[in-house]
Structures are given as structure tokens and as C-alpha cells.
Design a protein around this motif. Structure first.
Motif, PDB file in Angstrom:
ATOM      1  N   LEU A 183       0.651  -1.226  -0.079  1.00  0.00           N
ATOM      2  CA  LEU A 183       0.030  -0.019   0.097  1.00  0.00           C
ATOM      3  C   LEU A 183       0.730   1.286   0.056  1.00  0.00           C
ATOM      4  CD1 LEU A 183      -2.635  -1.123   2.505  1.00  0.00           C
ATOM      5  CD2 LEU A 183      -3.238  -0.576   0.231  1.00  0.00           C
ATOM      6  N   ALA A 184       1.982   1.164   0.954  1.00  0.00           N
ATOM      7  CA  ALA A 184       2.880   2.474   0.969  1.00  0.00           C
ATOM      8  C   ALA A 184       3.482   2.455  -0.477  1.00  0.00           C
ATOM      9  CB  ALA A 184       4.055   2.125   1.965  1.00  0.00           C
ATOM     10  N   LEU A 185       4.220   1.760  -1.237  1.00  0.00           N
ATOM     11  CA  LEU A 185       4.635   1.743  -2.454  1.00  0.00           C
ATOM     12  C   LEU A 185       3.561   2.670  -3.311  1.00  0.00           C
ATOM     13  CD1 LEU A 185       6.182  -1.660  -3.560  1.00  0.00           C
ATOM     14  CD2 LEU A 185       7.327   0.696  -3.143  1.00  0.00           C
ATOM     15  N   GLY A 186       2.219   2.069  -3.473  1.00  0.00           N
ATOM     16  CA  GLY A 186       1.348   2.801  -4.308  1.00  0.00           C
ATOM     17  C   GLY A 186       1.061   4.294  -3.879  1.00  0.00           C
ATOM     18  N   ARG A 187       0.849   4.357  -2.659  1.00  0.00           N
ATOM     19  CA  ARG A 187       0.391   5.734  -2.060  1.00  0.00           C
ATOM     20  C   ARG A 187       1.454   6.709  -2.348  1.00  0.00           C
ATOM     21  NH1 ARG A 187      -2.183   7.481   3.453  1.00  0.00           N
ATOM     22  NH2 ARG A 187       0.025   7.198   3.810  1.00  0.00           N
ATOM     23  N   LYS A 188       2.742   6.452  -1.928  1.00  0.00           N
ATOM     24  CA  LYS A 188       3.663   7.156  -2.387  1.00  0.00           C
ATOM     25  C   LYS A 188       3.861   7.773  -3.751  1.00  0.00           C
ATOM     26  CE  LYS A 188       7.599   9.499  -1.599  1.00  0.00           C
ATOM     27  NZ  LYS A 188       7.493  10.673  -0.628  1.00  0.00           N
ATOM     28  N   THR A 189       3.650   6.740  -4.658  1.00  0.00           N
ATOM     29  CA  THR A 189       4.093   7.053  -6.034  1.00  0.00           C
ATOM     30  C   THR A 189       2.995   7.557  -6.796  1.00  0.00           C
ATOM     31  OG1 THR A 189       3.839   4.716  -6.817  1.00  0.00           O
ATOM     32  CG2 THR A 189       6.096   5.575  -6.157  1.00  0.00           C
ATOM     33  N   ASP A 190       1.702   7.378  -6.216  1.00  0.00           N
ATOM     34  CA  ASP A 190       0.527   7.647  -6.772  1.00  0.00           C
ATOM     35  C   ASP A 190       0.710   6.829  -8.357  1.00  0.00           C
ATOM     36  OD1 ASP A 190      -1.289   8.997  -5.387  1.00  0.00           O
ATOM     37  OD2 ASP A 190      -0.834  10.917  -6.342  1.00  0.00           O
ATOM     38  N   LYS A 191       1.013   5.513  -8.305  1.00  0.00           N
ATOM     39  CA  LYS A 191       1.363   4.957  -9.678  1.00  0.00           C
ATOM     40  C   LYS A 191       0.836   3.466  -9.586  1.00  0.00           C
ATOM     41  CE  LYS A 191       3.767   7.802 -12.385  1.00  0.00           C
ATOM     42  NZ  LYS A 191       4.259   8.777 -11.487  1.00  0.00           N
ATOM     43  N   ASP A 192       0.621   2.806 -10.825  1.00  0.00           N
ATOM     44  CA  ASP A 192       0.602   1.197 -10.930  1.00  0.00           C
ATOM     45  C   ASP A 192       1.834   0.771 -10.504  1.00  0.00           C
ATOM     46  OD1 ASP A 192       1.873   2.844 -13.224  1.00  0.00           O
ATOM     47  OD2 ASP A 192       2.107   0.596 -13.762  1.00  0.00           O
ATOM     48  N   PRO A 193       1.779  -0.546 -10.249  1.00  0.00           N
ATOM     49  CA  PRO A 193       3.040  -1.256  -9.882  1.00  0.00           C
ATOM     50  C   PRO A 193       4.221  -1.026 -10.818  1.00  0.00           C
ATOM     51  CG  PRO A 193       1.159  -2.691  -9.870  1.00  0.00           C
ATOM     52  CD  PRO A 193       0.751  -1.503 -10.511  1.00  0.00           C
ATOM     53  N   VAL A 194       4.255  -1.099 -12.272  1.00  0.00           N
ATOM     54  CA  VAL A 194       5.083  -0.805 -12.922  1.00  0.00           C
ATOM     55  C   VAL A 194       5.845   0.682 -12.569  1.00  0.00           C
ATOM     56  CG1 VAL A 194       6.064  -0.420 -15.394  1.00  0.00           C
ATOM     57  CG2 VAL A 194       4.488  -2.295 -14.871  1.00  0.00           C
ATOM     58  N   GLY A 195       4.921   1.643 -12.632  1.00  0.00           N
ATOM     59  CA  GLY A 195       5.404   3.100 -12.621  1.00  0.00           C
ATOM     60  C   GLY A 195       6.027   3.257 -10.993  1.00  0.00           C
ATOM     61  N   ALA A 196       5.230   2.590 -10.153  1.00  0.00           N
ATOM     62  CA  ALA A 196       5.815   2.625  -8.675  1.00  0.00           C
ATOM     63  C   ALA A 196       7.414   2.132  -8.424  1.00  0.00           C
ATOM     64  CB  ALA A 196       5.019   2.016  -7.676  1.00  0.00           C
ATOM     65  N   TYR A 197       7.807   0.948  -9.023  1.00  0.00           N
ATOM     66  CA  TYR A 197       8.815   0.508  -8.887  1.00  0.00           C
ATOM     67  C   TYR A 197      10.008   1.392  -9.737  1.00  0.00           C
ATOM     68  CZ  TYR A 197       7.687  -3.788  -6.644  1.00  0.00           C
ATOM     69  OH  TYR A 197       7.379  -4.961  -5.651  1.00  0.00           O
ATOM     70  N   ARG A 198       9.438   1.720 -10.850  1.00  0.00           N
ATOM     71  CA  ARG A 198      10.532   2.452 -11.852  1.00  0.00           C
ATOM     72  C   ARG A 198      10.694   3.967 -11.023  1.00  0.00           C
ATOM     73  NH1 ARG A 198       7.695   3.760 -16.198  1.00  0.00           N
ATOM     74  NH2 ARG A 198       7.103   5.671 -14.909  1.00  0.00           N
ATOM     75  N   GLN A 199       9.717   4.533 -10.276  1.00  0.00           N
ATOM     76  CA  GLN A 199       9.860   5.759  -9.973  1.00  0.00           C
ATOM     77  C   GLN A 199      10.811   5.783  -8.633  1.00  0.00           C
ATOM     78  OE1 GLN A 199       6.285   8.319  -9.502  1.00  0.00           O
ATOM     79  NE2 GLN A 199       7.002   9.176  -7.418  1.00  0.00           N
ATOM     80  N   LEU A 200      10.542   4.774  -7.926  1.00  0.00           N
ATOM     81  CA  LEU A 200      11.232   4.584  -6.548  1.00  0.00           C
ATOM     82  C   LEU A 200      12.719   4.029  -6.649  1.00  0.00           C
ATOM     83  CD1 LEU A 200       8.432   3.689  -4.108  1.00  0.00           C
ATOM     84  CD2 LEU A 200       9.225   5.976  -4.722  1.00  0.00           C
ATOM     85  N   SER A 201      12.917   3.381  -7.701  1.00  0.00           N
ATOM     86  CA  SER A 201      14.338   3.028  -8.076  1.00  0.00           C
ATOM     87  C   SER A 201      15.086   3.913  -8.799  1.00  0.00           C
ATOM     88  CB  SER A 201      14.171   1.468  -8.759  1.00  0.00           C
ATOM     89  OG  SER A 201      13.694   1.614 -10.018  1.00  0.00           O
ATOM     90  N   GLY A 202      14.736   5.033  -9.163  1.00  0.00           N
ATOM     91  CA  GLY A 202      15.129   5.803 -10.150  1.00  0.00           C
ATOM     92  C   GLY A 202      15.439   5.406 -11.408  1.00  0.00           C
ATOM     93  N   GLY A 203      14.308   4.613 -11.890  1.00  0.00           N
ATOM     94  CA  GLY A 203      14.440   4.139 -13.232  1.00  0.00           C
ATOM     95  C   GLY A 203      15.389   2.883 -13.593  1.00  0.00           C
TER      96      GLY A 203
END
Ligand code: PFF
Length: 472
Positions: free
Chosen positions: A63-83
Motif C-alpha cells: 500500500l505504501a509503494l502505491g500511495r507514495k508514488t500515486d502509480k501502478d506497480p510498474v510506475g511505482a517500482y520505476r519511480q522509487l528505483s530511479g529508473g
């Protein structure tokens, strides 16, 4: 420009939608049977410990991954890992897994819909015959039901997060609770019901072995819709003022209570008519229970309440399962919808059409895997036996990949995104979280024994499914 992100309208809306996802066929049938066969109260205890100490932290992390990024799973991992390329892998897995689980879950739900319609049209006696299930799943009417079901699910999704998913959950979940309580109360008042309750609840610790413990863990993980990208996606629709730890606890508790209550419905029904039954003879598979065993039990109710009464009882049960499956399917299909919207900038309706078209084709391939088309029926030879296309999808995505996805969530959150960032996100909307025992536990467990347990389960599952070898 992308439209502003949609959000659930209220905390209750989120909780009901997430509980709608979590409460599924797994709760209503698989859980009671597993509990009965594996030591009753002893299994329940182990299950509850897993939910509390292992699944709950993973749910909070998703839930935290999603709410932090406001994104779907692909976008959430991409954003928080700096691509990072490496860390895009769990994102893609969290997209393909729900996509494929939805495909085979759609087929099982189509059968439930078919059984509901047959019961409503007065054919319960037919459902209770041995040969019916095989005939039914190979009849062309399943394709009609598939289209009807997909129209209903995608119709809800097309209305959006608040007016579609949340509104449906607000109507369907209370209906489900009422039906479940009503059926369980009725069954508990029948003769011999207490025998079933005893079998279900009295702990037999001698039945607990490594395999039972592993099954309880897998069942808990699956039941809470973890490892499927669902909680990441639903997290992205949560408001920042709502507490993630608090909401996750309510969702987990609701899911567990529903599973527990389902046992109070299923076991006493069975024992009412078969006081001598040996529960180890019950089918292991949910499908076997729902479509082969339970119709006979329901039909036998006619001795007490007549054919009409038995049909009404059976219809309410099938409707209950249908509602549970429908809200789960809505949540799981929302994952690829969110990905197409966030990653490709597609409009919601267009994303729904694209996904529905591909899923329809794949679901048809699954539906014809039971004899209608030979190529799909004997699709592959694996670990010493022939597997159909349906079996293969279930084996890979439902059985094998889920623990891997859970493992990757833990590793990512703790070692890439970092504990301190997780803490900050979990503290939003929950001022008391920082410094609490909960915080310390979540931090420690997600970085240590939870990924270890998930890794062991993953390795063992791969060994069993693909090499026919089990370590435990
Ligand atoms: N928690 C769900 C269940 O117990 O059935 C898991 C699930 C399965 C969610 C399939 C969504 C879904 F489409």
C-alpha cells in the motif's frame, strides 16, 4: 496531459474495496477445507499468526509503494528505483501476474455464474449428479456467461475508482456479509451441525507438519491478495490523510473473519447430512468442493426444507461466491488498467477495451482446456504429467510467482527504497506510527525473516511444480 489521479472517496470505501479484493473463492471454500483437514483450531491459529506477523507487514509495504508514488506497480517500482532496469522486473511481474490470474479466475467464476443460473431455473437436482460438471464446463454456454461476466466487471471498472469500484464494493460487500451470516446461522441450527463445528474448531496439533504450515502461509498470502500488484494499485488511490497500518489491519481482520465464518457454514452443512464423514476425504480443490461436492449437500437439504427451500439456499450460496469472486476480479483487472493509463497515457475506457480483448482470448483458451480443444487440453508435459493450458496458467501465476512477488516487495522496500522512506509513508495519516512497536516490527520483519520465508516457499514450489521434488 494526464488527468488528476482518482481516489477512493472515503476510508470506508477503500476498506470495503480492498476487503472485496481479499475476500474471494479462497476464503469461502479453500480455507474451511484446509482448516478441517489440517488440524482444525491448530490450523486456524497458525493461519492467524501468519496473517498478523507476515502478511500484514507485506500489505502495508504494498500500500505504501502505491500511495507514495500515486502509480501502478510498474510506475511505482520505476519511480522509487530511479529508473533502474533491474528493479523494473518486479514491476512487470506485478503486472503480468494479476493479468494472468484474472484469466483463469474468470473461467472459474463463469462456472459459478452458470451454477447460480441453473439453480435459479430449478435444476439443482441436475447439478448434484456426478456427470454434470464435466458436461457443463464443455458446453458452449460458458462462452455466453464469460461475455456476460466480463461486461459486468468491465462495466464497473469503466465507471472509475469512486463511482465504479468503490460504489460496487459498498453495495456488494455488505450484501455478502449479510448472506454469509444468514446462511451460517441457518446451518448452525440444523441437526448434527455441532459435529462439523467441532471438527472445524477443536485443535489437533498432531496434524501440523511442515507442509501444513507452508500451505497455511500460502493460503494467507493469497487470501489477502498480496503479490498481485492489487494493493500497490489500490494504495495509489488512497488519500494521504488515511492511515495505511490502520486500514490494512481492518482489511486483514475482515478477510480472516469471512474465511472463519465460511467454515461455520461449510462444515456444519456437510456434517448435517454425513455425520459419519471422514473430513480427510473432502476434495482438496476448491473447484471440486464447489461444483461436485456441495451441490449434493445442498440438494439433500430438501428433506428438511423441500426442493424449493434447498434451491434457495444453494442459490444464495452460489450468489455469495459470485459476489466474492466479482469484487476480487474487479480489483485484479484494475491493475493492468492502471498500468495502461499511467504508463501509456491511455484513457480508462480504451485501456479497458484493450485488456478485455486480450483476456477474452486467453480466457477462451483456458475454457477449452477441459476437452473441447485437444491442443489446449494436453498443452504441455511437466514434472511427469500432462497439463492443460488452464493448469499451466494456474501453476505458474497462482502457485509459483506469488511468493516471488512478495519477496521482491520486501527486498525492494527495505533495501532499495529504504526503511526510513517506508516509515515516513506509513506515518502519513497515522501520527502514532513512528516509534511504535508496530513500526519496529514492520521494519525488522520485512528486512529479515519475511523475505526468507517467502524465498523458501518459492524455491520449494518451483521444485515441486517443475521438477516433481519437494523439500518439505
Ligand atoms: N483474495 C482473493 C481470494 O481469496 O480469492 C485472491 C484473488 C484471486 C484476488 C483472484 C483477485 C483475483 F482476481
Amino acid at each position: 496531459m494526464a488527468a488528476a489521479r482518482e481516489h477512493f472517496g472515503s476510508r470506508l470505501g477503500f476498506i470495503l474495496a480492498a476487503a472485496g479484493s481479499a475476500v474471494g473463492i479462497g476464503n469461502l471454500v479453500a480455507f474451511p477445507v484446509a482448516a478441517t483437514k489440517s488440524g482444525g483450531g491448530a490450523f486456524l491459529l497458525v493461519y492467524a499468526l501468519f496473517v498478523l506477523f507476515i502478511c500484514l507487514p507485506v500489505m502495508m509495504a504494498e500500500l505504501a509503494l502505491g500511495r507514495k508514488t500515486d502509480k501502478d506497480p510498474v510506475g511505482a517500482y520505476r519511480q522509487l528505483s530511479g529508473g533502474s532496469r533491474l528493479w523494473s522486473l518486479p514491476g512487470w511481474l506485478a503486472l503480468i501476474t494479476p493479468f494472468m490470474i484474472a484469466v483463469f479466475y474468470l473461467v472459474v467464476t463463469v462456472w459459478v455464474l452458470g451454477y447460480l443460473i441453473e439453480t435459479l431455473t430449478g435444476n439443482l437436482d441436475m447439478l448434484a449428479t456426478e456427470a454434470y460438471f464435466g458436461q457443463f464446463i464443455n458446453s458452449p454456454v460458458v462462452f455466453v456467461y464469460l461475455v456476460v461476466l466480463m461486461l459486468a466487471i468491465n462495466g464497473i471498472l469503466a465507471l472509475g475508482v469512486k463511482d465504479g469500484i468503490e460504489r460496487a464494493a459498498k453495495t456488494l460487500m455488505p450484501t455478502l456479509f449479510v448472506m454469509l451470516i444468514g446462511l451460517a446461522t441457518f446451518v448452525l441450527m440444523q441437526e448434527n451441525a455441532i459435529l462439523g463445528v467441532k471438527y472445524y474448531l477443536v485443535p489437533d496439533f498432531s496434524k501440523l507438519n511442515a507442509e501444513v504450515v507452508k500451505n497455511a502461509m500460502s493460503q494467507a498470502f493469497f487470501s489477502l491478495s498480496l503479490g498481485m500488484g492489487i494493493m500497490i494499485t489500490y494504495g495509489s488511490y488512497m488519500k494521504r490523510k488515511d492511515s495505511i497500518p490502520g486500514s490494512a489491519k481492518v482489511v486483514a481482520l475482515t478477510d480472516t473473519l469471512v474465511a472463519f465464518s465460511a467454515g461455520l457454514l461449510i462444515l456444519p452443512s456437510i456434517f448435517h447430512f454425513n455425520p459419519q464423514i471422514d473430513p480427510t476425504e473432502l476434495s482438496d480443490s476448491s473447484a471440486g468442493m464447489i461444483f461436485l461436492f456441495l451441490p449434493k449437500i445442498f440438494l439433500a437439504l430438501q428433506e428438511n426444507i423441500g426442493y424449493l427451500g434447498a434451491s434457495i439456499f444453494a442459490a444464495v450460496f452460489f450468489f455469495l461466491v459470485l459476489v466474492a469472486a466479482l469484487t476480487s476480479l474487479v480489483s485484479i483487472i484494475e491493475v493492468p488498467v492502471a498500468t495502461l493509463r499511467d504508463e501509456r497515457g491511455m484513457e480508462r475506457k480504451k485501456a479497458i477495451y484493450v485488456i478485455a480483448a486480450v483476456q477474452l482470448v486467453l480466457a477462451i483458451a483456458c475454457a477449452v482446456s477441459f476437452g473441447m480443444v485437444d491442443w489446449f487440453t494436453n498443452f504441455i508435459h511437466l514434472a511427469g504429467s500432462d497439463k492443460s493450458f488452464f493448469d499451466l496458467v494456474e501453476l505458474i501465476f497462482y502457485n509459483t510467482i506469488l511468493p516471488l512477488n512478495g519477496l521482491l516487495v520486501c527486498l525492494f522496500v527495505i533495501y532499495k527504497w529504504k526503511k526510513s522512506n517506508l516509515d515516513l509513508e506509513l506515518q502519513e495519516g497515522d501520527a502514532g506510527f513512528m516509534g511504535s512497536l508496530s513500526q519496529k516490527y514492520v521494519n525488522f520483519s520485512l528486512g529479515s525473516f519475511i523475505p526468507l520465508i517467502l524465498l523458501l516457499i518459492f524455491i520449494n514450489t518451483v521444485a515441486i511444480n517443475f521438477f516433481g521434488y519437494s523439500f518439505i
